[in-house]
Design a protein around this motif. Structure first.
Motif, PDB file in Angstrom:
ATOM      1  N   ARG A 137      -4.083   6.788  -1.814  1.00  0.00           N
ATOM      2  CA  ARG A 137      -3.875   5.427  -1.556  1.00  0.00           C
ATOM      3  C   ARG A 137      -3.847   4.713  -2.579  1.00  0.00           C
ATOM      4  O   ARG A 137      -4.691   4.542  -3.379  1.00  0.00           O
ATOM      5  CB  ARG A 137      -4.914   4.729  -0.399  1.00  0.00           C
ATOM      6  CG  ARG A 137      -4.836   5.545   0.763  1.00  0.00           C
ATOM      7  CD  ARG A 137      -5.799   4.915   1.748  1.00  0.00           C
ATOM      8  NE  ARG A 137      -5.973   5.537   3.141  1.00  0.00           N
ATOM      9  CZ  ARG A 137      -5.104   5.855   3.959  1.00  0.00           C
ATOM     10  NH1 ARG A 137      -3.803   5.412   3.904  1.00  0.00           N
ATOM     11  NH2 ARG A 137      -5.384   6.712   4.955  1.00  0.00           N
TER      12      ARG A 137
ATOM     13  N   GLU B 153       0.761  -1.130  -0.058  1.00  0.00           N
ATOM     14  CA  GLU B 153      -0.065   0.045  -0.069  1.00  0.00           C
ATOM     15  C   GLU B 153       0.985   1.321   0.034  1.00  0.00           C
ATOM     16  O   GLU B 153       1.795   1.417   0.950  1.00  0.00           O
ATOM     17  CB  GLU B 153      -0.955   0.113   1.296  1.00  0.00           C
ATOM     18  CG  GLU B 153      -1.786   1.416   1.212  1.00  0.00           C
ATOM     19  CD  GLU B 153      -2.767   1.500   2.421  1.00  0.00           C
ATOM     20  OE1 GLU B 153      -4.020   1.530   2.257  1.00  0.00           O
ATOM     21  OE2 GLU B 153      -1.939   1.590   3.696  1.00  0.00           O
TER      22      GLU B 153
ATOM     23  N   THR C 129      -2.500   0.542  -4.078  1.00  0.00           N
ATOM     24  CA  THR C 129      -2.455  -0.727  -3.915  1.00  0.00           C
ATOM     25  C   THR C 129      -1.529  -1.118  -5.083  1.00  0.00           C
ATOM     26  O   THR C 129      -2.254  -0.921  -6.344  1.00  0.00           O
ATOM     27  CB  THR C 129      -3.486  -1.963  -3.800  1.00  0.00           C
ATOM     28  OG1 THR C 129      -4.284  -1.268  -2.681  1.00  0.00           O
ATOM     29  CG2 THR C 129      -3.135  -3.306  -3.277  1.00  0.00           C
TER      30      THR C 129
END
Length: 126
Positions: free
Chosen positions: A83, A70, A85
């Motif tokens: 954010r 992350e 991933t």
């Protein structure tokens, strides 16, 4: 000269931005500069370039291929926390320690539409 081995599908924008990284799942990384310290899930990095599909980061963590991460960064214009991933697509030792001993290419796997818009607006090619 035309490169026939190019795998990029999106243009890269070169920019240096501090990011925080966290190894997802049960994995950890060792930070060689912190000799004797236990492995950690969290480490700092800096972007080298960014695209719609991935990031190139420099850090002090020697990351394994496929490691899920992350990645978070604060948008410079409003401080919005983005954010992402991503998975490590490749990693190698840098010839010089510029923003970190290792370089890693990250393939973006998940980012919200709102965060993708922030990234797109901020990292527009000049």
């Amino acid at each position: 000269m035309l490169r026939t081995d190019e795998k990029r599908t999106a243009p890269r924008v070169t920019t240096i931005v501090p990011v925080n990284c966290r190894v997802l799942g049960a994995g950890t990384v060792a930070i060689p500069s912190q000799r004797g310290a236990p492995p950690t899930r969290d480490f700092a990095a800096k972007t080298v370039n960014v695209s719609r599909d991935g990031l190139l980061i420099n850090c002090d963590a020697d990351l394994l291929l496929g490691t899920p991460l992350e990645v978070t960064l604060n948008a410079p214009n409003d401080g919005h926390v983005v954010r992402i991933t991503a998975d490590v697509a490749w990693s190698r030792r840098n010839s010089i320690n510029l923003f970190g001993r290792y370089a890693a290419g990250l393939r973006i796997r998940k980012v919200s539409e709102a965060d993708r818009k922030v990234l797109t607006d901020f990292f527009k090619p000049l």
